[in-house]
Write a protein that holds these residues in place. Structure first.
Motif: not given
Length: 518
Positions: A36-44, A98-101
């Motif tokens: 994620a560009v902002d935050g600690g999320a990961r999209f695998i 989801l946001g930007d990844y």
């Protein structure tokens, strides 16, 4: 709600919240980890059809995905909705709800299993759209396809049925698809449909908020349903679903089942709180988790490593000192220990065969209280005489006339009107009338008058009502003894110091702050 209408709703929400990327031809989505560009999320992205979103401290969210040109369609298997996201031309950036990844590292794609024909996975969007109208048999079948949203919907349908006594498998009327959104019909109008989508989205959000605020204890489910959902949790473990199964077993007093479901939820990636709860219950033998009907209130000191109250001290006449020196009153009811708090409800502790007390209310859920010492003998609690507030002044009736005729509901309404208008002093006589009659809510709201005004006569009025009764069993006695008048007085003085000239604004502010007992 049809898939096309649901898609419009989600597209509208995405358009309102997030920017989209420029329209360009996209390369195939690479398998690997997108950060994620902002935050600690990961999209695998695990394969061409499967992905998982991971955010520290939260359960993982699984997706079925498919790419078409520059669009990535993602079906959220945990929460039961789908939405479209935009891919950059080089396939290294995902943008949307989801946001930007951004692609951080690539990985080899796993094989994607083929969904059987006529399965929920084969038509995941249609399946999600029909989840609220599906029968329990259908939902169980979909749950067995390892689809957490179907498992959760099955459990929630059982809870709704237990609340109402009727099966819950009908579409929600306020979310029905408007006629202007039905493509291929004379009434279809794209612009009107978007306007309708905005309205329905607002209704849905309002309904969700209302559902969050609505209370009431959850009903105990039948044993056959509890066994069924626990078995599904074992075979298809999901952190969110198994956590809800644990709650269902706790509400039904089946604590070994709650412990097992918590362990499954933790192993499936449950949040830290879930794993702490699982660890607490794992330290107790299954036989010792059996509920024991309380025949007397506890006596002495108890402590727990979790819950709102980490320390409790039970003393004479049911008085309970909490950490922070608050004093409340405990009573026995239905074999459990109930401690009335000042928000109109109870903390509930269930004695176990181990001698410990298990928190089963929303504030202290899964907290395990162990005796640590203190008093060994406490006098019995007082059974206070309380008068129920009769609903004897229906809507549309003049409350002033009702109150004058001795109908307490009318007096209660007049007190509320005064308080919500900021006139707490004016509310006091009406609440005192209720309190004098033994209505607990009247005494509690009289205490609220003191909290807002600092009127030093209020404690004396409660004490006078207590003494006039002569038995010590008037509910005013309980309120007088379990209220920290000094602390409330300090709060009232601080409020008056901060808002010394707020008389003109008092109605709106008081109305926002107050939660009256009905």
């Amino acid at each position: 709600m049809s898939h096309s209408f649901r898609t419009r709703l989600l597209a509208l929400l995405a358009a309102l919240l997030l920017p989209t990327l420029p329209a360009m031809a996209a390369t195939p989505l690479a398998c690997g980890t997108y950060q994620a560009v902002d935050g600690g999320a990961r999209f695998i992205v695990e394969s061409t059809h499967q992905a998982v979103r991971i955010y520290d401290g939260q359960p993982p969210t699984r997706y079925l995905i498919r790419q078409q040109d520059q669009t990535l369609h993602a079906a959220d298997l945990s929460n039961g909705f789908s939405a479209d996201y935009t891919l950059s031309a080089d396939g290294k950036r995902i943008g949307g709800l989801l946001g930007d990844y951004v692609l951080e590292s690539t990985a080899r794609c796993n094989a994607s299993p083929t969904a059987p024909a006529n399965s929920c996975r084969a038509d995941i969007d249609g399946c999600m759209d029909s989840a609220y109208s599906a029968t329990p048999v259908q939902l169980k079948q979909w749950c067995q396809e390892d689809l957490p949203f179907a498992c959760e919907r099955l459990l929630s349908s059982y809870v709704e049925q237990a609340r109402t006594g009727q099966p819950s498998n009908l579409p929600e009327p306020d979310l029905a698809e408007p006629a202007v959104c039905r493509e291929g019909t004379p009434a279809f109008d794209e612009a009107a449909c978007r306007a309708a989508a905005r309205e329905v989205l607002g209704l849905a959000l309002a309904k969700a908020m209302a559902g969050t605020l609505a209370g009431g204890p959850a009903p105990a489910l039948p044993a056959v349903q509890l066994d069924e959902v626990l078995q599904l949790c074992r075979r298809h473990p999901d952190a969110g679903f198994c956590g809800k199964v644990a709650d269902a077993h706790l509400d039904a007093g089946r604590y070994p089942g709650a412990r097992e479901a918590l362990q499954q939820a933790c192993a499936a990636g449950g949040e830290e709180r879930t794993c702490r709860r699982a660890q607490v219950l794992a330290a107790v033998d299954v036989a010792d988790l059996a509920a024991v009907a309380a025949t007397a209130l506890p006596c002495g000191d108890y402590a727990a490593s979790s819950g709102l109250m980490d320390a409790l001290s039970f003393a004479d006449q049911g008085l309970v000192s909490m950490s922070g020196n608050s004093v409340l009153r405990a009573r026995l009811e239905g074999g459990a220990v109930r401690i009335r708090h000042d928000k109109g409800g109870d903390f509930v502790l269930q004695p176990l065969a181990s001698g410990q007390l298990l928190g089963v209310d929303e504030w202290n859920r899964y907290a395990l209280y162990q005796r640590t010492g203190g008093a060994t003998h406490c006098s019995a609690p007082v059974a206070y005489a309380e008068t129920p507030l009769q609903q004897d002044c229906p809507a549309g009736t003049d409350p002033q006339a009702c109150c004058a005729a001795g109908k307490l509901q009318g007096c209660n309404t007049l007190g509320h009107r005064k308080a919500l208008a900021g006139d707490w002093a004016g509310a006091a006589p009406y609440y005192q009338t209720l309190c004098r009659a033994g209505v607990r809510a009247g005494c509690e709201n009289l205490r609220s008058v003191y909290e807002h005004t600092g009127d030093e006569d209020i404690p004396g009025k409660l004490l006078a009502l207590c003494k006039q009764d002569g038995t010590g069993r008037h509910v005013a006695c309980d309120l007088y003894e379990t209220t920290d008048w000094a602390m409330l007085g300090m709060g009232a003085r601080r409020m008056q110091a901060v808002e010394p000239a707020a008389a003109d604004d008092a109605p709106a502010q008081a109305g926002n702050r107050t939660s009256h007992r009905k």
